[in-house]
Design an enzyme around this catalytic site. Structure first.
Site, short mmCIF file in Angstrom:
data_model
loop_
_atom_site.label_atom_id
_atom_site.label_comp_id
_atom_site.label_asym_id
_atom_site.label_seq_id
_atom_site.Cartn_x
_atom_site.Cartn_y
_atom_site.Cartn_z
N PRO A 185 42.95 -2.17 9.44
CA PRO A 185 44.28 -2.81 9.40
C PRO A 185 44.30 -4.26 8.91
CG PRO A 185 43.51 -2.60 11.66
CD PRO A 185 42.52 -1.87 10.83
N LYS B 215 47.67 -2.72 5.03
CA LYS B 215 47.99 -1.85 3.90
C LYS B 215 48.35 -0.41 4.27
CE LYS B 215 47.72 -4.59 0.51
NZ LYS B 215 48.90 -5.31 0.96
P1 FAD Z 1 51.33 8.91 10.48
O1 FAD Z 1 52.15 7.73 10.80
O2 FAD Z 1 50.06 9.10 11.24
O3 FAD Z 1 52.26 10.19 10.69
C1 FAD Z 1 51.77 11.49 10.74
C2 FAD Z 1 52.71 12.33 11.58
O4 FAD Z 1 52.30 13.69 11.50
C3 FAD Z 1 52.66 11.95 13.06
O5 FAD Z 1 53.97 11.73 13.53
C4 FAD Z 1 51.99 13.14 13.72
O6 FAD Z 1 52.48 13.39 15.03
C5 FAD Z 1 52.35 14.28 12.78
N1 FAD Z 1 51.40 15.40 12.82
C6 FAD Z 1 50.04 15.35 12.89
N2 FAD Z 1 49.52 16.58 12.86
C7 FAD Z 1 50.57 17.45 12.75
C8 FAD Z 1 50.67 18.85 12.67
N3 FAD Z 1 49.56 19.62 12.68
N4 FAD Z 1 51.88 19.41 12.58
C9 FAD Z 1 53.01 18.64 12.55
N5 FAD Z 1 52.97 17.29 12.63
C10 FAD Z 1 51.78 16.70 12.71
N6 FAD Z 1 48.40 -0.12 9.72
C11 FAD Z 1 48.61 -1.39 9.48
O7 FAD Z 1 48.83 -1.74 8.33
N7 FAD Z 1 48.60 -2.30 10.52
C12 FAD Z 1 48.39 -1.92 11.83
O8 FAD Z 1 48.40 -2.74 12.74
C13 FAD Z 1 48.17 -0.58 12.10
N8 FAD Z 1 47.95 -0.15 13.37
C14 FAD Z 1 47.70 1.17 13.58
C15 FAD Z 1 47.46 1.62 14.88
C16 FAD Z 1 47.17 2.96 15.12
C17 FAD Z 1 46.91 3.44 16.52
C18 FAD Z 1 47.12 3.86 14.02
C19 FAD Z 1 46.79 5.33 14.27
C20 FAD Z 1 47.40 3.40 12.76
C21 FAD Z 1 47.69 2.06 12.50
N9 FAD Z 1 47.97 1.58 11.22
C22 FAD Z 1 48.18 0.30 10.99
C23 FAD Z 1 48.07 2.44 10.09
C24 FAD Z 1 49.51 2.85 9.79
O9 FAD Z 1 50.24 2.91 10.97
C25 FAD Z 1 49.44 4.18 9.07
O10 FAD Z 1 48.79 3.95 7.83
C26 FAD Z 1 50.78 4.86 8.84
O11 FAD Z 1 51.31 5.31 10.06
C27 FAD Z 1 50.61 6.05 7.88
O12 FAD Z 1 51.75 6.83 7.86
P2 FAD Z 1 51.69 8.40 7.66
O13 FAD Z 1 53.10 8.84 7.62
O14 FAD Z 1 50.78 8.72 6.55
O15 FAD Z 1 50.94 8.97 8.94
C1 DHB Z 2 50.28 -6.61 11.87
C2 DHB Z 2 49.32 -5.64 11.67
C3 DHB Z 2 48.35 -5.83 10.73
O1 DHB Z 2 47.41 -4.90 10.52
C4 DHB Z 2 48.30 -6.99 9.98
O2 DHB Z 2 47.31 -7.17 9.07
C5 DHB Z 2 49.27 -7.95 10.17
C6 DHB Z 2 50.26 -7.77 11.13
C7 DHB Z 2 51.32 -6.40 12.89
O3 DHB Z 2 51.25 -5.39 13.61
O4 DHB Z 2 52.22 -7.25 13.02
#
Ligand code: FAD
Ligand code: DHB
Length: 390
Positions: free
Chosen positions: A292, A296
């Site tokens: 993180p 990105k």
């Molecule tokens: P997701 O947000 O993971 O969404 C996937 C969805 O699919 C979920 O709602 C899940 O429940 C659903 N799903 C999974 N399997 C199935 C299935 N078999 N059937 C139906 N539904 C399903 N990025 C940052 O830039 N900064 C951060 O601080 C940061 N903190 C994070 C903290 C955590 C705990 C995590 C896990 C990620 C974090 N990230 C962070 C990364 C960022 O949140 C993700 O890159 C972003 O959520 C990606 O979006 P997405 O839609 O690809 O996947």
């Molecule tokens: C936040 C998360 C990140 O990963 C980052 O690089 C900056 C800010 C946030 O949750 O606010």
């Protein structure tokens, strides 16, 4: 049930894709394993790049982001007891907005529901079938019943733990991975902001990040052992660590507040290539993960969806397959740029227990460089706001 595009996962990728397809007259169904309440309250990312902000605004879901999010024109790098500013807007002409991911999710869910979009929560046993044919389908259980969604395309937006990626045969894809031996301890607290801008701090005790959510709620992180437990961290211990890592020699201090949320996340880099096979396409965390540090993850999910929307529109409206055929190739350029930036930021800012004292000195030398050379600062700023050339 039948639709044009079957989407697995209602994260930012799945919801935004469904919304953008709807605006182009293409029908989709989103299948989500969690409840609406869960997806709307899970605390994750917070930084929206310029391109993400623009796309949300242009597609009519940016109102609350503009009203309640905070527009930032720079951030600070703290190291060796001092703070230096990276002037994002001065260097690139662009900016970022700090607006929590679950707020983006709420806005997108509301837009899908208002448009009468099909969005099913609480599905289980999702599986993907027939992606080598022109009639793929998704099978799942909903309200205790076995169901099948027939579609033209299946889009796997189901995050890093989903089922879609495994539907691409292992011998057709290459997975690249790096697991980091540290994690982030995240807190939410009530209280005023410590700083007008985000602070990324490198300290010999480890990395720390001061972010914000509103005038009354603050978000902060510090590097920790990914196997540690939140129970080991009293509020006093957390504040002592934040002060040690972020406070500067000239007296600027982290402002303490009442902590109401604590969590620990592990960190890894991961890319799966290809991101498509037959009628299955992957977007977002289903295909790639970044640590993180560069903020990105969410922005890459949005960038994938932008490419995929154009490709699906070309297929349905212009009867062209070429953009779909080139989807992985197009998306992976930006993904590898962001992978490198996130890795670079992570290596520069964290305490690296595998590094020698020489390499720790190099971290500081690099921070001096990006905060004194306009060219180096510009490279960092272009990557951070998301306009770096690939
Ligand atoms: P997701 O947000 O993971 O969404 C996937 C969805 O699919 C979920 O709602 C899940 O429940 C659903 N799903 C999974 N399997 C199935 C299935 N078999 N059937 C139906 N539904 C399903 N990025 C940052 O830039 N900064 C951060 O601080 C940061 N903190 C994070 C903290 C955590 C705990 C995590 C896990 C990620 C974090 N990230 C962070 C990364 C960022 O949140 C993700 O890159 C972003 O959520 C990606 O979006 P997405 O839609 O690809 O996947
Ligand atoms: C936040 C998360 C990140 O990963 C980052 O690089 C900056 C800010 C946030 O949750 O606010």
């Amino acid at each position: 049930m039948r639709t044009q595009v079957g989407i697995i996962g209602a994260g930012p990728a799945g919801l935004l894709l469904s919304h953008l397809l709807h605006l182009r007259g293409i029908e989709s169904v989103v299948l989500e394993s969690r409840t609406r309440d869960e997806i709307e309250s899970t605390i994750r990312a917070g930084v929206l790049e310029q391109g993400t902000m623009d796309l949300l605004s242009e597609s009519g879901v940016g109102e609350r982001m503009k009203a309640e999010g905070a527009l930032h024109h720079g951030f600070e790098l703290a190291f060796e007891g001092k703070r230096r500013r990276i002037d994002l807007t001065g260097l690139t002409g662009h900016s970022i907005t700090v607006y929590a991911q679950h707020e983006v999710i709420k806005d997108l869910v509301a837009a899908r529901i208002a448009a009468g979009g099909a969005l099913l929560f609480g599905v289980s046993d999702t599986s993907v079938h027939g992606i080598d044919t022109d009639t793929p389908s998704i099978r799942y259980h909903y309200n205790g019943e076995a169901c099948e969604l027939q579609c033209d395309f299946v889009i796997g937006c189901d995050g890093s733990q989903g089922v879609s990626r495994a539907a691409i045969p292992q011998d057709l894809r290459d997975d690249y991975e790096r697991v980091y031996p540290f994690g982030w301890f995240g807190i939410l607290c009530e209280g005023p902001p410590s700083s007008e801008e985000l602070i990324y701090a490198r300290h010999d005790r480890g990395f720390a990040l001061v972010s914000t959510r509103s005038q009354n709620v603050q978000r902060m992180y510090f590097q920790c052992d990914p196997k540690d437990s939140v129970e080991n961290w009293s509020d006093d211990r957390i504040w002592a660590e934040m002060h040690a890592r972020v406070d500067s020699a000239d007296g600027q201090q982290v402002v303490e507040g009442k902590i109401f949320k604590k969590n620990i996340v592990g960190m890894r880099s991961f890319v799966s290539t290809k991101m498509q096979h037959g009628r299955l396409f992957l977007a977002g965390d289903a295909a790639h993960i970044v640590p993180p540090t560069g903020a990105k993850g969410l922005n890459l999910a949005v960038a994938d969806v932008r490419v995929l929307t154009d490709a699906l529109r070309a297929f349905y409206v212009e009867n062209r397959r070429d953009l779909l055929d080139r989807y992985s190739e197009t998306a992976l350029k930006r993904i590898w740029r962001a992978e490198h930036f996130s890795y670079w930021m992570t290596r520069m800012m964290h305490r690296l227990d595998d590094a020698s004292p020489f390499e720790r000195k190099l971290q500081v030398a690099e921070l001096e460089h990006v905060t004194t050379s306009r060219t180096a600062a510009m490279a960092m700023a272009e990557n951070y706001v998301g306009v770096a050339p690939v």
